[in-house]
Motif scaffolding. Structure first.
Motif, PDB file in Angstrom:
ATOM      1  N   TYR A  74      50.953 -19.367 -13.936  1.00 45.25           N
ATOM      2  CA  TYR A  74      50.881 -20.065 -12.661  1.00 45.25           C
ATOM      3  C   TYR A  74      51.434 -21.482 -12.820  1.00 45.25           C
ATOM      4  O   TYR A  74      51.434 -22.053 -13.906  1.00 45.25           O
ATOM      5  N   GLY A  75      51.883 -22.040 -11.710  1.00 42.28           N
ATOM      6  CA  GLY A  75      52.472 -23.363 -11.763  1.00 42.28           C
ATOM      7  C   GLY A  75      53.895 -23.301 -12.285  1.00 42.28           C
ATOM      8  O   GLY A  75      54.485 -22.227 -12.456  1.00 42.28           O
ATOM      9  N   THR A  76      54.447 -24.453 -12.575  1.00 43.18           N
ATOM     10  CA  THR A  76      55.841 -24.568 -13.002  1.00 43.18           C
ATOM     11  C   THR A  76      55.908 -25.181 -14.387  1.00 43.18           C
ATOM     12  O   THR A  76      55.387 -26.279 -14.620  1.00 43.18           O
ATOM     13  N   VAL A 120      47.928 -21.856 -16.566  1.00 47.02           N
ATOM     14  CA  VAL A 120      48.472 -22.751 -15.547  1.00 47.02           C
ATOM     15  C   VAL A 120      49.338 -23.784 -16.262  1.00 47.02           C
ATOM     16  O   VAL A 120      48.846 -24.561 -17.085  1.00 47.02           O
ATOM     17  N   VAL A 147      49.647 -29.094 -16.372  1.00 51.46           N
ATOM     18  CA  VAL A 147      48.608 -29.658 -15.511  1.00 51.46           C
ATOM     19  C   VAL A 147      48.354 -31.118 -15.893  1.00 51.46           C
ATOM     20  O   VAL A 147      48.358 -31.476 -17.069  1.00 51.46           O
ATOM     21  N   TYR A 152      53.700 -33.793 -15.429  1.00 55.72           N
ATOM     22  CA  TYR A 152      52.830 -32.768 -14.864  1.00 55.72           C
ATOM     23  C   TYR A 152      53.451 -32.200 -13.590  1.00 55.72           C
ATOM     24  O   TYR A 152      54.153 -32.891 -12.845  1.00 55.72           O
ATOM     25  N   THR A 153      53.209 -30.920 -13.330  1.00 58.64           N
ATOM     26  CA  THR A 153      53.711 -30.276 -12.119  1.00 58.64           C
ATOM     27  C   THR A 153      52.587 -29.675 -11.273  1.00 58.64           C
ATOM     28  O   THR A 153      52.829 -29.284 -10.133  1.00 58.64           O
ATOM     29  N   THR A 154      51.378 -29.574 -11.833  1.00 57.99           N
ATOM     30  CA  THR A 154      50.212 -29.097 -11.086  1.00 57.99           C
ATOM     31  C   THR A 154      49.074 -30.087 -11.267  1.00 57.99           C
ATOM     32  O   THR A 154      48.709 -30.421 -12.399  1.00 57.99           O
ATOM     33  N   LEU A 206      45.454 -22.373  -6.095  1.00 58.60           N
ATOM     34  CA  LEU A 206      46.258 -21.383  -6.793  1.00 58.60           C
ATOM     35  C   LEU A 206      45.661 -20.000  -6.553  1.00 58.60           C
ATOM     36  O   LEU A 206      44.588 -19.865  -5.972  1.00 58.60           O
TER      37      LEU A 206
END
Length: 546
Positions: free
Chosen positions: A392-394, A144, A147, A408-410, A442
């Motif tokens: 997962y995530g960006t 991920v 985070v 952070y993006t998540t 997610l």
């Protein structure tokens, strides 16, 4: 923006004391962190009963409303947390191998693309983590990206407390998110105790299991401490005490200790009944995971475990493909790979998910001492046969920064939320209550726990997953999720946009689906695969490497 965040940004984006060049302030920050960390680990900074028997700390436990829900559902699923203590450099662990900004800011410590273990054409793992490659290729590893949480202060103590409690930065919450997962509305510990601990902590933050009534985990400092404590055993007499106030207090303390020993006895029985079916490297982390494998194999019903690996505060001499950080990541990778290989021998890996976390990431720019300072967002890794492996995530583009660091993006609680609902099987409203809010979930859990009897697990969103394995030769699998029945077209193109083949062009039922793609007759290279349904189109890249 809060006043605290403005103050941080005025200081170049870093709380004073977070960087090596802050000198004495940095030393004081570490001293304060070490004192708090020691007190928290020993249970002296939190409410609850803490005892010392011999040279070992013993804690009392309570029952749990949510554990009761797990027991009623018959869940035997396991969650294991690995703390990467000190603030792991996520950019050198999960490397943006095509990002020039990364390489320009790290002239001596960056990981060359040629050295990285490629996860896709833009992302690679540090070469020291190559033992994880088989887990990645088999779809048993998820990453991920980026985070974290709002208003990161880059404090070890505050970061650890936030990750342990699941709170917003600065919020007054003092109980651990896993304690709230386990807490009982009407504790009845002494009259109706369980025969096993709610959680086992072999390292990691004590706050994770801290409730308003005390700590809910049986705690050992490391694997050798557990071995010594299990061998000690024994119960204390609560009857033969003086008929005084002191005697009453002594009887109470002994009764708490006996209750603690009740759980240690169950740990002892499971540890002795279980065994390791494959070898482990010689490290403290490996030893801790090996002991947990024995507990699981010996039948201990405990669902939650934590372990820890320290040393990730790499302000100086961090190194690149080799060096101190490489050794730390290598220990994580070798230990996890050995643990999962052990569990796979008899299918225990189907019941287990392992999650890594660290209190913050590191700065984008390397410092003058060949290291990195306290940062903000960083990736998390998860391992397990029940996962839908992938990215997962960006990932940060390294342009939108928080005081100079990857933003952070998540939200980290999105990962917690996903694990509690999709892996452990809690109802969504219960998860939201535990976390104090609703967080986007997610899709990294493939083998989701059903929270209703015979209720099918329907994906929450239209999703196209990264193919596995990737890179591949000559076959790979493409997975996608449909929240509702729809006409689906899945097409493969070459890098020039020419159609290679159409794998699906029909109506498909809701649910998760997997399609095999065979590329025996195709040359090596990058290919695109596109999933289209109605007006929605998703695209991903895959690499054929012959």
């Amino acid at each position: 923006m809060t006043k605290r965040e403005r103050d941080i940004l005025r200081q170049g984006g870093h709380r004073h004391g977070a960087c090596l060049h802050h000198g004495h302030a940095h030393e004081q920050d570490h001293a304060a962190w070490s004192r708090r960390d020691f007190l928290t680990r020993m249970g002296l900074a939190a409410a609850g009963t803490v005892l010392t028997v011999g040279n070992h700390t013993v804690r009392a436990f309570g029952q749990s409303r949510l554990l009761g829900a797990l027991q009623q559902s018959g869940s035997d699923r396991i969650l294991i947390l690995i703390q990467m203590n000190g603030g792991n450099d996520g950019l050198n662990m999960v490397v943006p191998v095509e990002n020039d900004i990364y390489y320009n800011n790290r002239p001596t410590i960056a990981i060359p693309k040629s050295s990285a273990v490629l996860l896709d054409n833009e992302t690679g793992l540090h070469p020291a983590m190559s033992p994880l490659e088989n887990l990645w290729m088999d779809g048993r590893m998820a990453v991920v990206h980026n985070v974290g949480y709002e208003n990161q202060t880059r404090s070890h103590f505050e970061g650890t407390v936030n990750w342990s409690t699941g709170r917003d930065q600065g919020a007054p919450e003092s109980t651990g998110w896993l304690a709230r997962y386990l807490i009982n509305e009407n504790p009845n510990f002494f009259s109706n105790p369980l025969d096993y601990p709610l959680a086992v902590r072999v390292g990691g933050p004590a706050t994770l299991f801290q409730s308003s009534s005390g700590n809910l985990a049986v705690t050992f400092s490391d694997a050798s401490d557990l071995d010594r404590f299990v061998e000690q055993g024994g119960f204390y007499d609560t009857e033969n005490v003086p008929a005084t106030l002191y005697g009453d207090e002594l009887a109470y303390i002994r009764s708490v200790t006996n209750a603690s020993f009740r759980y240690v006895e169950s740990v002892q029985n499971a540890t002795q009944a279980g065994s390791n079916l494959s070898g482990y490297p010689d490290s403290g982390l490996s030893s801790s995971l090996a002991v947990i494998a024995r507990m699981l194999r010996g039948g201990l019903p405990t669902n939650l475990y934590t372990v820890s690996r320290g040393g990730f505060d790499t302000h100086s001499n961090q190194g690149g493909p080799q060096g101190g950080h490489a050794s730390l990541l290598g220990d994580i990778a070798q230990s996890v790979a050995a643990f999962m290989a052990d569990l796979e021998q008899d299918g225990l890996d189907q019941r287990v998910v392992v999650m890594t976390f660290s209190e913050f990431g590191r700065t984008l720019r390397e410092n003058g001492s060949g290291g990195t300072d306290h940062g903000a967002g960083a990736p998390m890794m998860l391992f397990g046969a029940g996962l839908a492996g992938g990215l997962y995530g960006t990932q940060s583009d390294l342009l939108d920064l928080y005081g100079g660091d990857p933003r952070y993006t998540t939200d980290y609680r999105a990962v917690y939320s996903t694990l509690m609902q999709d892996w452990l099987g809690l109802e969504g409203d219960v998860v939201d209550t535990v976390l104090g809010g609703t967080f986007s979930r997610l899709d990294f859990v493939e083998n989701r726990a059903s929270v209703g009897v015979d209720d099918p697990v329907v994906p929450r969103s239209f999703e196209l997953h990264q193919n596995y394995p990737n890179p591949f030769n000559p076959s790979t699998q493409i997975r996608f999720d449909l929240p509702a029945s729809a006409h689906v077209r899945l097409t493969v193109y070459d890098i020039e946009g020419r159609r290679v083949t159409t794998l699906i062009d029909r109506t498909v039922a809701s649910g998760s689906h997997a399609i095999d793609f065979h590329a025996d007759a195709l040359p090596s290279g990058t290919y695109l695969y596109q999933l289209q349904t109605g007006s929605s189109v998703l695209n991903r890249k895959m690499i054929l490497a012959k």
